[in-house]
Enzyme design. Structure first.
Site, PDB file in Angstrom:
ATOM      1  N   LYS A  87      -7.076  -4.921  13.248  1.00 22.23           N
ATOM      2  CA  LYS A  87      -5.897  -4.252  13.817  1.00 22.23           C
ATOM      3  C   LYS A  87      -5.491  -4.885  15.157  1.00 22.23           C
ATOM      4  O   LYS A  87      -4.310  -4.977  15.476  1.00 22.23           O
ATOM      5  CB  LYS A  87      -6.163  -2.749  13.973  1.00 22.23           C
ATOM      6  CG  LYS A  87      -6.408  -2.023  12.639  1.00 22.23           C
ATOM      7  CD  LYS A  87      -5.223  -2.139  11.691  1.00 22.23           C
ATOM      8  CE  LYS A  87      -5.382  -1.282  10.456  1.00 22.23           C
ATOM      9  NZ  LYS A  87      -4.225  -1.369   9.549  1.00 22.23           N
ATOM     10  N   ALA A 144     -11.084  -5.392  14.802  1.00 20.20           N
ATOM     11  CA  ALA A 144     -10.679  -6.809  14.907  1.00 20.20           C
ATOM     12  C   ALA A 144      -9.426  -7.063  14.084  1.00 20.20           C
ATOM     13  O   ALA A 144      -8.504  -7.760  14.522  1.00 20.20           O
ATOM     14  CB  ALA A 144     -11.815  -7.713  14.439  1.00 20.20           C
ATOM     15  N   ASN A 183       1.571  -2.226   5.406  1.00 25.72           N
ATOM     16  CA  ASN A 183       0.823  -0.985   5.585  1.00 25.72           C
ATOM     17  C   ASN A 183      -0.560  -0.999   4.930  1.00 25.72           C
ATOM     18  O   ASN A 183      -1.464  -0.313   5.405  1.00 25.72           O
ATOM     19  CB  ASN A 183       1.655   0.176   5.011  1.00 25.72           C
ATOM     20  CG  ASN A 183       0.830   1.427   4.795  1.00 25.72           C
ATOM     21  OD1 ASN A 183       0.530   2.163   5.727  1.00 25.72           O
ATOM     22  ND2 ASN A 183       0.407   1.657   3.546  1.00 25.72           N
ATOM     23  N   GLY A 230       0.820  -1.215   0.000  1.00 26.09           N
ATOM     24  CA  GLY A 230       0.000   0.000   0.000  1.00 26.09           C
ATOM     25  C   GLY A 230       0.846   1.254   0.000  1.00 26.09           C
ATOM     26  O   GLY A 230       0.640   2.152   0.816  1.00 26.09           O
ATOM     27  N   TYR A 283     -12.778  -3.463  11.388  1.00 27.69           N
ATOM     28  CA  TYR A 283     -11.474  -2.783  11.350  1.00 27.69           C
ATOM     29  C   TYR A 283     -10.698  -3.010  12.651  1.00 27.69           C
ATOM     30  O   TYR A 283      -9.514  -3.367  12.629  1.00 27.69           O
ATOM     31  CB  TYR A 283     -11.726  -1.295  11.101  1.00 27.69           C
ATOM     32  CG  TYR A 283     -10.473  -0.468  10.878  1.00 27.69           C
ATOM     33  CD1 TYR A 283      -9.738  -0.585   9.702  1.00 27.69           C
ATOM     34  CD2 TYR A 283     -10.038   0.444  11.838  1.00 27.69           C
ATOM     35  CE1 TYR A 283      -8.594   0.186   9.494  1.00 27.69           C
ATOM     36  CE2 TYR A 283      -8.905   1.216  11.637  1.00 27.69           C
ATOM     37  CZ  TYR A 283      -8.187   1.086  10.462  1.00 27.69           C
ATOM     38  OH  TYR A 283      -7.062   1.853  10.251  1.00 27.69           O
ATOM     39  N   ASP A 324      -3.117  -7.422  -5.405  1.00 26.32           N
ATOM     40  CA  ASP A 324      -4.153  -7.289  -4.382  1.00 26.32           C
ATOM     41  C   ASP A 324      -3.667  -8.081  -3.170  1.00 26.32           C
ATOM     42  O   ASP A 324      -3.633  -9.318  -3.209  1.00 26.32           O
ATOM     43  CB  ASP A 324      -5.482  -7.847  -4.914  1.00 26.32           C
ATOM     44  CG  ASP A 324      -6.612  -7.671  -3.912  1.00 26.32           C
ATOM     45  OD1 ASP A 324      -6.322  -7.473  -2.701  1.00 26.32           O
ATOM     46  OD2 ASP A 324      -7.776  -7.740  -4.326  1.00 26.32           O
ATOM     47  N   VAL A 325      -3.289  -7.371  -2.112  1.00 25.23           N
ATOM     48  CA  VAL A 325      -2.659  -8.049  -0.965  1.00 25.23           C
ATOM     49  C   VAL A 325      -3.617  -8.973  -0.210  1.00 25.23           C
ATOM     50  O   VAL A 325      -3.181  -9.789   0.611  1.00 25.23           O
ATOM     51  CB  VAL A 325      -2.036  -7.042   0.033  1.00 25.23           C
ATOM     52  CG1 VAL A 325      -0.935  -6.232  -0.619  1.00 25.23           C
ATOM     53  CG2 VAL A 325      -3.096  -6.130   0.652  1.00 25.23           C
ATOM     54  N   ILE A 361      -4.797  10.520  10.970  1.00 28.77           N
ATOM     55  CA  ILE A 361      -3.779  11.024  10.046  1.00 28.77           C
ATOM     56  C   ILE A 361      -4.487  11.567   8.796  1.00 28.77           C
ATOM     57  O   ILE A 361      -5.474  10.982   8.329  1.00 28.77           O
ATOM     58  CB  ILE A 361      -2.797   9.894   9.649  1.00 28.77           C
ATOM     59  CG1 ILE A 361      -2.299   9.125  10.893  1.00 28.77           C
ATOM     60  CG2 ILE A 361      -1.635  10.453   8.833  1.00 28.77           C
ATOM     61  CD1 ILE A 361      -1.501   9.923  11.901  1.00 28.77           C
ATOM     62  N   SER A 384       1.299   3.494  -2.581  1.00 31.99           N
ATOM     63  CA  SER A 384       1.035   4.509  -3.617  1.00 31.99           C
ATOM     64  C   SER A 384       0.460   5.809  -3.068  1.00 31.99           C
ATOM     65  O   SER A 384       0.573   6.856  -3.707  1.00 31.99           O
ATOM     66  CB  SER A 384       0.065   3.933  -4.659  1.00 31.99           C
ATOM     67  OG  SER A 384      -1.104   3.457  -4.020  1.00 31.99           O
TER      68      SER A 384
END
Ligand code: NAP
Length: 250
Positions: free
Chosen positions: A159, A157, A90, A12, A155, A63-64, A188, A14
């Site tokens: 992280k 869960a 990331n 990620g 989200y 696509d990770v 951020i 870009s």
């Protein structure tokens, strides 16, 4: 030049935080390969910008969230540059919604992208890092996993999973010269937070001790430090970078 002669892979890379991490690692002397999913224009532009700054980089589309993407990406980097010293996991997405109405796809996409990718990419670099007896894995988590934000069960869960995994991998790999740490950003300024910033920026800033939102560079410089030899005795740590958002004081 803390990272001269090192090779890094950032997922990620870009846009947003990942882009700033790519820059920070490159400015410390590393050659940096980065993965993007769809924004090829942004990825190509980053490679050109780095080239103008005499930095070597490589953009790889993948696509990770797909299980076989990591092996392919790692192989591509190894073929070009032989080894990978630093992995920054990331890439991440949000698909917010209350659990009562969250569909399985919303849950699975977030888990596969944010957490599945950390498993796939960490696994793909672990053996080569073990043989070279050196490595740095840095996982980008979020303070959202320390809060109870309504609408972010998927989200949080993902992280929270990353942070648990960080500690386990650190314990497994320390003796091989590999450190594994996580960085947990607060709010951020990136595309990811644009929507909420548009409606609640002033309110959020009231809760940040530093009285400003974070910049991608705030995360990137700390990540570059964790990637350096100077950080060789820091492992299994979750570094919160949120300007004091989670201190909880008045
Ligand atoms: P962003 O601006 O939305 O950028 C996300 C990056 O991830 C892009 O480069 C995107 O590539 C890539 N990506 C997303 N899904 C992917 C996939 N399936 N395969 C490959 N690449 C994929 O996000 P950000 O704010 O910089 O967030 C970066 C990380 O920090 C995430 O893990 C996020 O959870 C975490 N974080 C962010 C904040 C914040 O306030 N922004 C706070 C805490 C944690 P494309 O451009 O090609 O789509």
């Amino acid at each position: 030049m803390k990272l001269a002669g090192k090779t890094a892979l950032v997922t990620g890379g870009s846009r947003g935080i990942g882009r700033a991490i790519v820059w920070a690692l490159a400015q410390e002397g590393a050659r940096v390969a980065f993965v993007y999913r769809s924004d090829s224009e942004a990825a190509e532009q980053l490679v050109k910008d780095l080239e103008l700054d005499q930095r070597e980089s490589m953009a790889i589309q993948a696509d990770v969230s797909e299980a076989d993407s990591a092996e392919r990406v790692v192989q591509q980097v190894q073929e070009a540059w032989e080894q990978i010293d630093i992995l920054v996991n990331n890439a991440g997405i949000v698909r917010d919604g209350l659990l009562a109405t969250m569909d399985t796809e919303q849950w699975q996409q977030v888990i596969d992208t944010n957490l599945g990718s950390v498993y796939h990419f960490s696994r793909a670099v672990t053996r080569p890092m073990m043989s070279q007896r050196h490595g740095r894995i840095i996982n980008i988590s979020s303070v959202a996993s320390h809060f109870g934000n309504p609408g972010q069960a998927n989200y949080a869960a993902s992280k929270g999973g990353i942070e648990g995994m960080t500690r386990c991998l650190a314990a497994e790999l320390g003796r091989r010269g590999i450190t594994v740490n996580a960085v947990a950003p607060g709010f951020i300024e990136t595309d990811m937070t644009e929507e909420i910033r548009n409606v609640a920026e002033k309110e959020i800033i009231k809760h940040v001790s530093c009285r400003r939102l974070g910049r991608p560079e705030d995360i990137a410089h700390a990540t570059a430090f964790l990637a350096s030899d100077e950080a060789s005795y820091i492992t299994g740590h979750v570094l919160v970078i949120d300007g004091g958002l989670t201190l909880g004081g008045l």
